[in-house]
Write a protein that holds these residues in place. Structure first.
Motif, PDB file in Angstrom:
ATOM      1  N   ARG A   5       0.818  -1.216   0.000  1.00  0.00           N
ATOM      2  CA  ARG A   5       0.000   0.000   0.000  1.00  0.00           C
ATOM      3  C   ARG A   5       0.852   1.266   0.000  1.00  0.00           C
ATOM      4  O   ARG A   5       0.521   2.247  -0.670  1.00  0.00           O
ATOM      5  CB  ARG A   5      -0.931  -0.006   1.211  1.00  0.00           C
ATOM      6  CG  ARG A   5      -1.843   1.199   1.276  1.00  0.00           C
ATOM      7  CD  ARG A   5      -2.782   1.162   2.476  1.00  0.00           C
ATOM      8  NE  ARG A   5      -2.032   1.128   3.724  1.00  0.00           N
ATOM      9  CZ  ARG A   5      -2.208   0.224   4.680  1.00  0.00           C
ATOM     10  NH1 ARG A   5      -3.115  -0.714   4.550  1.00  0.00           N
ATOM     11  NH2 ARG A   5      -1.488   0.251   5.779  1.00  0.00           N
ATOM     12  N   GLU A   6       1.954   1.257   0.733  1.00  0.00           N
ATOM     13  CA  GLU A   6       2.696   2.495   0.938  1.00  0.00           C
ATOM     14  C   GLU A   6       3.885   2.698   0.011  1.00  0.00           C
ATOM     15  O   GLU A   6       4.141   3.808  -0.413  1.00  0.00           O
ATOM     16  CB  GLU A   6       3.139   2.577   2.392  1.00  0.00           C
ATOM     17  CG  GLU A   6       1.931   2.662   3.309  1.00  0.00           C
ATOM     18  CD  GLU A   6       2.310   2.682   4.772  1.00  0.00           C
ATOM     19  OE1 GLU A   6       3.490   2.845   5.085  1.00  0.00           O
ATOM     20  OE2 GLU A   6       1.393   2.535   5.601  1.00  0.00           O
ATOM     21  N   GLN A   7       4.637   1.657  -0.299  1.00  0.00           N
ATOM     22  CA  GLN A   7       5.807   1.848  -1.147  1.00  0.00           C
ATOM     23  C   GLN A   7       5.624   1.370  -2.579  1.00  0.00           C
ATOM     24  O   GLN A   7       6.304   1.843  -3.477  1.00  0.00           O
ATOM     25  CB  GLN A   7       7.030   1.142  -0.552  1.00  0.00           C
ATOM     26  CG  GLN A   7       7.747   1.964   0.474  1.00  0.00           C
ATOM     27  CD  GLN A   7       7.424   1.532   1.888  1.00  0.00           C
ATOM     28  OE1 GLN A   7       6.520   0.746   2.124  1.00  0.00           O
ATOM     29  NE2 GLN A   7       8.154   2.065   2.838  1.00  0.00           N
ATOM     30  N   LEU A   8       4.723   0.440  -2.804  1.00  0.00           N
ATOM     31  CA  LEU A   8       4.601  -0.150  -4.135  1.00  0.00           C
ATOM     32  C   LEU A   8       3.293   0.201  -4.846  1.00  0.00           C
ATOM     33  O   LEU A   8       3.082  -0.217  -5.981  1.00  0.00           O
ATOM     34  CB  LEU A   8       4.742  -1.673  -4.043  1.00  0.00           C
ATOM     35  CG  LEU A   8       6.048  -2.173  -3.416  1.00  0.00           C
ATOM     36  CD1 LEU A   8       6.013  -3.678  -3.269  1.00  0.00           C
ATOM     37  CD2 LEU A   8       7.254  -1.726  -4.204  1.00  0.00           C
ATOM     38  N   ALA A   9       2.453   0.978  -4.199  1.00  0.00           N
ATOM     39  CA  ALA A   9       1.148   1.321  -4.780  1.00  0.00           C
ATOM     40  C   ALA A   9       1.316   2.059  -6.105  1.00  0.00           C
ATOM     41  O   ALA A   9       2.217   2.876  -6.275  1.00  0.00           O
ATOM     42  CB  ALA A   9       0.358   2.178  -3.804  1.00  0.00           C
ATOM     43  N   SER A  10       0.473   1.739  -7.034  1.00  0.00           N
ATOM     44  CA  SER A  10       0.405   2.407  -8.343  1.00  0.00           C
ATOM     45  C   SER A  10       1.668   2.260  -9.171  1.00  0.00           C
ATOM     46  O   SER A  10       1.928   3.062 -10.050  1.00  0.00           O
ATOM     47  CB  SER A  10       0.085   3.899  -8.178  1.00  0.00           C
ATOM     48  OG  SER A  10      -1.120   4.056  -7.489  1.00  0.00           O
ATOM     49  N   ARG A  11       2.449   1.245  -8.889  1.00  0.00           N
ATOM     50  CA  ARG A  11       3.657   0.995  -9.680  1.00  0.00           C
ATOM     51  C   ARG A  11       3.453  -0.253 -10.519  1.00  0.00           C
ATOM     52  O   ARG A  11       2.858  -1.233 -10.075  1.00  0.00           O
ATOM     53  CB  ARG A  11       4.870   0.816  -8.776  1.00  0.00           C
ATOM     54  CG  ARG A  11       5.249   2.104  -8.068  1.00  0.00           C
ATOM     55  CD  ARG A  11       6.472   1.948  -7.217  1.00  0.00           C
ATOM     56  NE  ARG A  11       7.639   1.591  -8.010  1.00  0.00           N
ATOM     57  CZ  ARG A  11       8.839   1.342  -7.472  1.00  0.00           C
ATOM     58  NH1 ARG A  11       9.002   1.410  -6.171  1.00  0.00           N
ATOM     59  NH2 ARG A  11       9.859   1.018  -8.234  1.00  0.00           N
ATOM     60  N   LEU A  12       3.946  -0.212 -11.738  1.00  0.00           N
ATOM     61  CA  LEU A  12       3.915  -1.369 -12.626  1.00  0.00           C
ATOM     62  C   LEU A  12       5.340  -1.838 -12.850  1.00  0.00           C
ATOM     63  O   LEU A  12       6.261  -1.024 -12.933  1.00  0.00           O
ATOM     64  CB  LEU A  12       3.275  -1.007 -13.965  1.00  0.00           C
ATOM     65  CG  LEU A  12       1.826  -0.543 -13.910  1.00  0.00           C
ATOM     66  CD1 LEU A  12       1.365  -0.108 -15.292  1.00  0.00           C
ATOM     67  CD2 LEU A  12       0.938  -1.647 -13.377  1.00  0.00           C
ATOM     68  N   PHE A  13       5.520  -3.136 -12.978  1.00  0.00           N
ATOM     69  CA  PHE A  13       6.848  -3.710 -13.148  1.00  0.00           C
ATOM     70  C   PHE A  13       6.878  -4.523 -14.428  1.00  0.00           C
ATOM     71  O   PHE A  13       5.935  -5.224 -14.757  1.00  0.00           O
ATOM     72  CB  PHE A  13       7.196  -4.580 -11.942  1.00  0.00           C
ATOM     73  CG  PHE A  13       7.109  -3.815 -10.643  1.00  0.00           C
ATOM     74  CD1 PHE A  13       8.137  -3.003 -10.235  1.00  0.00           C
ATOM     75  CD2 PHE A  13       5.958  -3.894  -9.862  1.00  0.00           C
ATOM     76  CE1 PHE A  13       8.051  -2.277  -9.060  1.00  0.00           C
ATOM     77  CE2 PHE A  13       5.866  -3.178  -8.683  1.00  0.00           C
ATOM     78  CZ  PHE A  13       6.921  -2.359  -8.285  1.00  0.00           C
ATOM     79  N   ASP A  14       7.997  -4.418 -15.140  1.00  0.00           N
ATOM     80  CA  ASP A  14       8.142  -5.133 -16.404  1.00  0.00           C
ATOM     81  C   ASP A  14       8.256  -6.640 -16.205  1.00  0.00           C
ATOM     82  O   ASP A  14       7.815  -7.413 -17.046  1.00  0.00           O
ATOM     83  CB  ASP A  14       9.372  -4.640 -17.165  1.00  0.00           C
ATOM     84  CG  ASP A  14       9.202  -3.214 -17.663  1.00  0.00           C
ATOM     85  OD1 ASP A  14       8.050  -2.809 -17.924  1.00  0.00           O
ATOM     86  OD2 ASP A  14      10.224  -2.504 -17.784  1.00  0.00           O
ATOM     87  N   ASP A  15       8.849  -7.042 -15.099  1.00  0.00           N
ATOM     88  CA  ASP A  15       9.029  -8.470 -14.833  1.00  0.00           C
ATOM     89  C   ASP A  15       9.280  -8.695 -13.345  1.00  0.00           C
ATOM     90  O   ASP A  15       9.307  -7.748 -12.561  1.00  0.00           O
ATOM     91  CB  ASP A  15      10.166  -9.045 -15.677  1.00  0.00           C
ATOM     92  CG  ASP A  15      11.462  -8.259 -15.537  1.00  0.00           C
ATOM     93  OD1 ASP A  15      11.742  -7.723 -14.443  1.00  0.00           O
ATOM     94  OD2 ASP A  15      12.215  -8.167 -16.521  1.00  0.00           O
TER      95      ASP A  15
END
Length: 46
Positions: A5-15
């Protein structure tokens, strides 16, 4: 705190590798903020 929720929210990762790097960074930052050390990461590849 919640990493997702706090550090990875709304992030997309290629792999999975990019996700693992982001997790390591977030955990290290949390340790720095909380004044404790993080000694080891272990990710199992399936």
């Amino acid at each position: 705190m919640n990493l997702k929720r706090e550090q990875l929210a709304s992030r997309l990762f290629d792999d999975e590798y990019d996700l693992a790097l982001a997790l390591i960074e977030a955990i290290e930052q949390r340790g720095w903020d909380g004044n404790y050390s993080v000694e080891r990461f272990k990710f199992n590849h399936v």
